[in-house]
Design a protein around this motif. Structure first.
Motif, PDB file in Angstrom:
ATOM      1  N   LEU A 448       0.802  -1.224   0.000  1.00 24.72           N
ATOM      2  CA  LEU A 448       0.000   0.000   0.000  1.00 24.72           C
ATOM      3  C   LEU A 448       0.835   1.273   0.000  1.00 24.72           C
ATOM      4  O   LEU A 448       0.284   2.366   0.172  1.00 24.72           O
ATOM      5  CB  LEU A 448      -0.937   0.004   1.220  1.00 24.72           C
ATOM      6  N   SER A 451      -0.159   4.728  -2.100  1.00 24.00           N
ATOM      7  CA  SER A 451      -1.585   4.647  -2.402  1.00 24.00           C
ATOM      8  C   SER A 451      -2.373   5.491  -1.417  1.00 24.00           C
ATOM      9  O   SER A 451      -1.932   5.745  -0.280  1.00 24.00           O
ATOM     10  CB  SER A 451      -2.073   3.197  -2.331  1.00 24.00           C
ATOM     11  N   ALA A 452      -3.560   5.919  -1.840  1.00 22.52           N
ATOM     12  CA  ALA A 452      -4.428   6.696  -0.952  1.00 22.52           C
ATOM     13  C   ALA A 452      -4.919   5.843   0.213  1.00 22.52           C
ATOM     14  O   ALA A 452      -5.051   6.330   1.341  1.00 22.52           O
ATOM     15  CB  ALA A 452      -5.611   7.248  -1.734  1.00 22.52           C
ATOM     16  N   THR A 453      -5.160   4.551  -0.038  1.00 27.90           N
ATOM     17  CA  THR A 453      -5.608   3.658   1.038  1.00 27.90           C
ATOM     18  C   THR A 453      -4.552   3.542   2.125  1.00 27.90           C
ATOM     19  O   THR A 453      -4.861   3.592   3.329  1.00 27.90           O
ATOM     20  CB  THR A 453      -5.927   2.266   0.465  1.00 27.90           C
ATOM     21  N   THR A 455      -2.244   5.739   2.827  1.00 27.79           N
ATOM     22  CA  THR A 455      -2.165   7.026   3.519  1.00 27.79           C
ATOM     23  C   THR A 455      -3.301   7.182   4.522  1.00 27.79           C
ATOM     24  O   THR A 455      -3.099   7.674   5.646  1.00 27.79           O
ATOM     25  CB  THR A 455      -2.198   8.177   2.503  1.00 27.79           C
ATOM     26  N   SER A 534       3.226   9.429  -5.409  1.00 24.75           N
ATOM     27  CA  SER A 534       1.877   9.258  -5.958  1.00 24.75           C
ATOM     28  C   SER A 534       0.848  10.107  -5.233  1.00 24.75           C
ATOM     29  O   SER A 534      -0.066  10.649  -5.855  1.00 24.75           O
ATOM     30  CB  SER A 534       1.470   7.776  -5.892  1.00 24.75           C
ATOM     31  N   VAL A 535       0.955  10.206  -3.913  1.00 22.23           N
ATOM     32  CA  VAL A 535      -0.024  10.942  -3.107  1.00 22.23           C
ATOM     33  C   VAL A 535       0.598  12.277  -2.730  1.00 22.23           C
ATOM     34  O   VAL A 535       1.492  12.343  -1.883  1.00 22.23           O
ATOM     35  CB  VAL A 535      -0.418  10.140  -1.846  1.00 22.23           C
TER      36      VAL A 535
END
Length: 592
Positions: A448, A451-453, A455, A534-535
């Motif tokens: 993860l 990834s937004a999940t 975070t 990415s985030v």
């Protein structure tokens, strides 16, 4: 409903979701990180030896302890009289002052650090003023030094010292001070021998919180300090970004964690202690153990008794002295502290409306150009939307899980409740860089990272603790006889919770959700480790701009972040007022 009925019989089961997230994201990973630092399964202390073999590492370690201690002592010296004067004020003034302290407490730490860059910079407010007045010929070195770091650290941590002190001092029985005065004690003697010992739990809690948080400071020393003012968190962050030797990085993180654990174990942090009651020392001072010293001490204390008796007789019927000047000095001191806490944000808000090409104070003209730049730039706009989206997800998850955990903990045995609560609060009591490294190890296992999940999960482990604290304090004042009355009318547990308990604790739940959102929205250190490239949240965008670019748009961003807690407090106040009106109507209806 059947599940809720079962859980009502075993309330500790309601804490299962919170502990599942905590163990998966933080608990088990931090154990794995510790084993990594010991080179498991070989198990050696080579990484720790390598850390202490380098003199630069040892210097940074002692420098971190020194800077944290100085900032903590400064917060105590400034915060204690401020809290005392706030408590001594009238009710309305006290509420207003507490709100003024809460505003910077809820404001983004990155925005407040940027405010001091604007004030202390070479072309900042102070240097521009001195140059315009021809008091100096060149800018003074007010930034990128140890003094600037202390100013920023104390500014960020001072509300965290004042608020625990105020909460303890409000619970102190003021009649004890009056009784001491009637026995002939002077004001300072009554304060020192009666009030101060009763306020020590607040001093202890505030000092431990400030010191532990200062140990994990990363943004302020990096933004306001020079190369010689780096703290261990900066050192660890550099290792993470430039080296793939996780064992060395883990050893550095656990050395920092060990300092925090030693402080917590020595001083303690009893958040559940009854306020206003004298605390019994767990062990006597080593001086008291010396019988000869104790005898001499008692003898010295008896010497001034005759003079005290004469002074008390002489002053018994004298009119009280005029304390007008003391009130003026006290009001001036509190006003000065409020200016210190609020003035930097006020300056940034004013400068954000500047019409020039650069930030200036006072602005030569007023314009919304930097706000238009913020809303018109996809980089800023996308970063803000990402932070808002992640913040709402974190607030939703942590509010549901944290409320269930708080409800379950409120119905367990006090001893077990204290242990479980401290475990849940671990992610917000450990240095943030250590938490970031542990969550990084845990989320790598789940794939993860970036990834937004991931975070959301990383932010939630701290937000859940915040919700548990706020909702638990609300449940502590909840009258459980209302639930018993509902059940006596054949209401089921689910109906009792939805129709009785939930409406009455709704302000605490909404307050926990607001604080959870602000916690996620302001998070930088953990996001930089978990989000990767990415985030890209708003704090990350701001941090990159502060370090690598000179974009006045950041003043508009900082202004919006400073207005966010004010809006949150307004929403919380409206919610509390509506809840209170509903409760008053509920009481008035049976009477009519």
């Amino acid at each position: 409903m059947h599940l809720f009925r079962k859980l009502s019989r075993m309330p500790i089961g309601l804490t299962a979701p919170a502990f599942a997230i905590l163990l998966a994201v933080f608990g088990i990973p931090i154990i794995l990180l510790f084993l990594t630092s010991l080179n498991a399964p070989a198990f050696s202390v080579a990484n720790y030896q390598a850390f202490f073999d380098q003199s630069a590492n040892v210097r940074v370690l002692f420098q971190t302890i020194e800077m944290s201690a100085v900032a903590t002592v400064t917060c105590v010296i400034i915060g204690y009289p401020t809290a005392y004067l706030i408590v001594a004020a009238s009710t309305r003034m006290r509420i207003a002052l507490i709100v003024l302290v809460m505003i910077p407490y809820l404001t983004s730490g990155l925005a407040r650090t940027y405010a001091w860059i604007v004030i202390l910079g070479d072309r900042g407010l102070i240097n521009n003023l001195l140059l315009d007045l021809n008091l100096v010929s060149s800018p003074l070195p007010l930034i990128y030094n140890r003094a600037a770091v202390y100013i920023g650290m104390v500014h960020i941590m001072l509300p965290m010292m004042i608020l625990p002190l105020v909460s303890v001092m409000i619970g102190v029985d003021k009649s004890l001070m009056a009784a001491a005065r009637t026995m002939g004690a002077r004001p300072f003697a009554a304060f020192w021998r009666v009030f101060f010992p009763l306020s020590l739990p607040g001093v202890r809690s505030g000092s431990v919180l400030v010191f532990v948080f200062c140990l994990g400071f990363y943004i302020t020393p990096a933004a306001l300090g020079g190369l010689r003012d780096a703290m261990l968190s900066n050192f660890i962050a550099t290792q993470v970004s430039s080296s793939f030797n996780m064992a060395r990085t883990a050893a550095s993180a656990f050395i920092l964690l060990a300092i925090a654990v030693v402080v917590l174990s020595m001083v303690g942090l009893d958040l559940s202690r009854t306020q206003g009651h004298p605390t019994q020392p767990s062990r006597e001072s080593w001086l008291r153990r010396l019988s000869c010293f104790g005898a001499w001490r008692r003898h010295l204390n008896e010497l001034p008794i005759p003079s005290r008796a004469k002074r008390w007789t002489a002053q018994l019927y004298q009119a009280g002295g005029d304390n007008r000047w003391s009130k003026i000095v006290g009001a001036g001191f509190v006003a000065l502290i409020m200016v210190y806490l609020l003035f930097p944000g006020f300056i940034v808000i004013i400068m954000s409306f500047s019409a020039g090409m650069f930030l200036e104070f006072p602005p030569s003209g007023l314009s919304l150009q930097w706000y238009r730049s913020f809303f018109g730039d996809p980089g800023w706009y996308d970063a803000a939307w990402t932070s808002i989206r992640i913040g709402f997800l974190v607030a939703t998850l942590s509010t549901v899980v944290g409320t269930l955990a708080a409800y379950g903990l409120s119905r367990t045995l006090p001893q077990l409740r204290g242990v479980l609560t401290m475990i849940i609060l671990t992610p917000i009591t450990f240095p943030v860089i250590v938490v970031g490294n542990a969550t990084y190890v845990g989320l790598v296992k789940f794939g993860l990272i970036g990834s937004a999940t991931g975070t959301v999960l990383a932010h939630s482990i701290g937000a859940i603790g915040i919700v548990v604290v706020i909702v638990s304090s609300t449940l502590a004042n909840f009258d459980r006889r209302l639930e018993q009355a509902a059940m006596s009318m054949r209401a089921r547990p689910y109906q009792t919770f939805m129709r009785v308990t939930l409406p009455l604790i709704r302000p605490g739940i909404l307050g926990g959700a607001a604080f959870a959102f602000l916690h996620s929205f302001d998070e930088l250190v953990i996001t930089s480790l978990i989000g990767g490239l990415s985030v890209r949240t708003l704090p990350l965008k701001m941090w990159e701009t502060i370090r690598h670019d000179i974009d006045p748009t950041i003043a508009a961003v900082a202004s919006l972040l400073m207005l966010l807690p004010i809006l949150s407090l307004i929403v919380l106040y409206v919610t509390w007022w509506r809840s209170r009106q509903m409760a008053l109507r509920a009481v008035a209806e049976p009477a009519t």
